[in-house]
Design a protein around this motif. Structure first.
Motif, PDB file in Angstrom:
ATOM      1  N   LEU A 123       8.114  -3.094  -0.869  1.00  0.00           N
ATOM      2  CA  LEU A 123       8.010  -4.741  -0.475  1.00  0.00           C
ATOM      3  C   LEU A 123       9.643  -5.066  -0.081  1.00  0.00           C
ATOM      4  N   SER A 124      10.325  -4.337  -0.376  1.00  0.00           N
ATOM      5  CA  SER A 124      11.994  -5.121  -0.638  1.00  0.00           C
ATOM      6  C   SER A 124      11.976  -5.226   1.302  1.00  0.00           C
ATOM      7  N   ALA A 125      11.386  -4.087   2.103  1.00  0.00           N
ATOM      8  CA  ALA A 125      11.278  -3.747   3.154  1.00  0.00           C
ATOM      9  C   ALA A 125      10.840  -4.729   4.550  1.00  0.00           C
ATOM     10  N   SER A 126       9.908  -5.998   3.553  1.00  0.00           N
ATOM     11  CA  SER A 126       9.627  -6.509   3.940  1.00  0.00           C
ATOM     12  C   SER A 126       9.930  -8.190   3.226  1.00  0.00           C
ATOM     13  N   ILE A 127       9.341  -8.330   2.688  1.00  0.00           N
ATOM     14  CA  ILE A 127      10.246 -10.052   2.010  1.00  0.00           C
ATOM     15  C   ILE A 127      11.139 -10.170   2.425  1.00  0.00           C
ATOM     16  N   ILE A 163       1.306 -12.692   0.449  1.00  0.00           N
ATOM     17  CA  ILE A 163       0.432 -13.864   1.113  1.00  0.00           C
ATOM     18  C   ILE A 163      -0.058 -14.439   0.365  1.00  0.00           C
ATOM     19  N   ASP A 164      -0.709 -14.534  -0.549  1.00  0.00           N
ATOM     20  CA  ASP A 164      -1.143 -15.550  -1.323  1.00  0.00           C
ATOM     21  C   ASP A 164       0.111 -16.592  -1.594  1.00  0.00           C
ATOM     22  N   ASP A 171       6.196  -8.514   7.737  1.00  0.00           N
ATOM     23  CA  ASP A 171       5.023  -7.951   8.466  1.00  0.00           C
ATOM     24  C   ASP A 171       4.467  -7.757   7.210  1.00  0.00           C
ATOM     25  N   MET A 172       3.115  -7.389   7.352  1.00  0.00           N
ATOM     26  CA  MET A 172       2.337  -6.568   6.602  1.00  0.00           C
ATOM     27  C   MET A 172       2.370  -5.013   6.084  1.00  0.00           C
ATOM     28  N   MET A 231       5.351  -0.884   8.363  1.00  0.00           N
ATOM     29  CA  MET A 231       4.980  -2.421   8.691  1.00  0.00           C
ATOM     30  C   MET A 231       3.852  -2.201  10.334  1.00  0.00           C
ATOM     31  N   PRO A 232       2.787  -2.300  10.549  1.00  0.00           N
ATOM     32  CA  PRO A 232       2.066  -1.566  11.607  1.00  0.00           C
ATOM     33  C   PRO A 232       2.896  -2.141  12.674  1.00  0.00           C
ATOM     34  N   GLN A 233       2.630  -4.041  12.952  1.00  0.00           N
ATOM     35  CA  GLN A 233       3.330  -4.653  13.769  1.00  0.00           C
ATOM     36  C   GLN A 233       4.687  -4.456  14.558  1.00  0.00           C
ATOM     37  N   ARG A 234       5.654  -4.358  13.489  1.00  0.00           N
ATOM     38  CA  ARG A 234       6.577  -3.278  13.785  1.00  0.00           C
ATOM     39  C   ARG A 234       7.322  -1.723  14.296  1.00  0.00           C
TER      40      ARG A 234
END
Length: 297
Positions: A123-127, A163-164, A171-172, A231-234
């Motif tokens: 999670l730290s890689a995305s937040i 996200i909520d 990215d997700m 993170m699929p989009q990246r």
């Protein structure tokens, strides 16, 4: 005359024990806003002010995640001047693992501590933690049912709960597993393994969700169980854990990794649809056009 079992018939038509094709993920449902924003979760889920929540079901594995924050750090010694502190706690309900009713302590259980650490790293890689200096984001995960892949389900639930809660992400983070072993004379790579398949791939030494895979002992083997978060989009892999010593080397590992990344793409489609549905519902509520539906999930 010998009687054929259901698994024998499925193997003859090249299907897995639960009827799926090798490249097919389990049935997945996502529900954002599983708990009201001000839910008092009590001692089981310590979050007096729930900022966001999500429930993810992958096959027979079900995980609930609650996010609290950003909020003030309780102790000044835990503050970070340039970014927020991410606190992740993973718990399991006593009735979650089949056949084992013992309650586990998240502060002393080795598997829960390790998976909490893996969750925090993924999670730290995305937040975007630098947007909230000197604050804390608390993530609490409760495993309600465990049929294998609880780490992957927990990562997906945490992403949707963040996200909520309105916390910005690069990215997700989507997670899925892949594995290979010689089952029924075939050596196919399968994605999104359930508990029975994980036990077959790890020689019976399964922790129910990754992080404790022996891979059939200390020697080299053709069996592999690989949980992956991307993170699929990246196009970025944020978590990949394999404790098997493969005879095929990097080439065998790369083949399983690519299948796991393809599974993450399928998981992302389900998660993105759930996010769009949640956003559409909030927009209708803002416009006064919302319809109250009582779910019995």
């Amino acid at each position: 005359m010998t009687s054929l079992q259901r698994t024998d018939i499925l193997s003859l038509i090249h299907l897995r024990s639960d009827g799926r094709r090798p490249n097919e993920i389990r049935h997945m449902t996502c529900h954002l806003g599983a708990l009201p924003p001000t839910t008092d979760c009590g001692s089981a889920l310590p979050s007096s002010a729930c900022s966001g929540s999500a429930m993810v079901t992958m096959g027979l594995t079900q995980v609930l995640c609650i996010v609290r924050g950003p909020c003030d750090v309780g102790r000044r010694t835990e503050e970070l001047p340039d970014r927020a502190t991410l606190e992740v706690t993973m718990r399991t309900a006593p009735f979650a693992p089949p056949g084992d009713r013992r309650s586990t302590n998240p502060t002393s259980d080795r598997r829960l501590i390790e998976q909490s650490h893996l969750l925090q790293k993924a999670l730290s890689a995305s937040i975007l933690l630098h947007l909230y200096p000197k604050s804390k984001i608390s993530v609490t995960v409760m495993v309600l049912a465990d049929d294998g892949g609880r780490l992957e389900a927990a990562i997906n639930a945490c992403t949707l709960a963040l996200i909520d809660a309105g916390i910005p992400l690069k990215d997700m983070v989507c997670a899925c597993s892949a594995g290979r072993w010689n089952a029924g004379g075939s050596d196919e790579i399968v994605v999104d393994l359930n508990r029975r398949e994980i036990q077959a791939a790890t020689g019976g030494a399964s922790s129910g969700g990754g992080g404790n895979n022996s891979g059939g002992g200390g020697g080299t083997s053709d069996t592999i169980y690989l949980p992956v978060a991307t993170m699929p989009q990246r196009g970025t892999v944020v978590l990949s854990q394999c404790e098997s010593r493969l005879s095929g080397g990097a080439e065998a590992f790369g083949e399983v990794l690519e299948c796991a990344r393809a599974g993450c793409e399928m998981v992302m489609e389900v998660m993105a649809a759930a996010v769009r549905e949640r956003g559409a519902g909030l927009w209708k509520a803002r416009e006064g056009k919302a319809t109250v539906v009582l779910d019995d999930w």
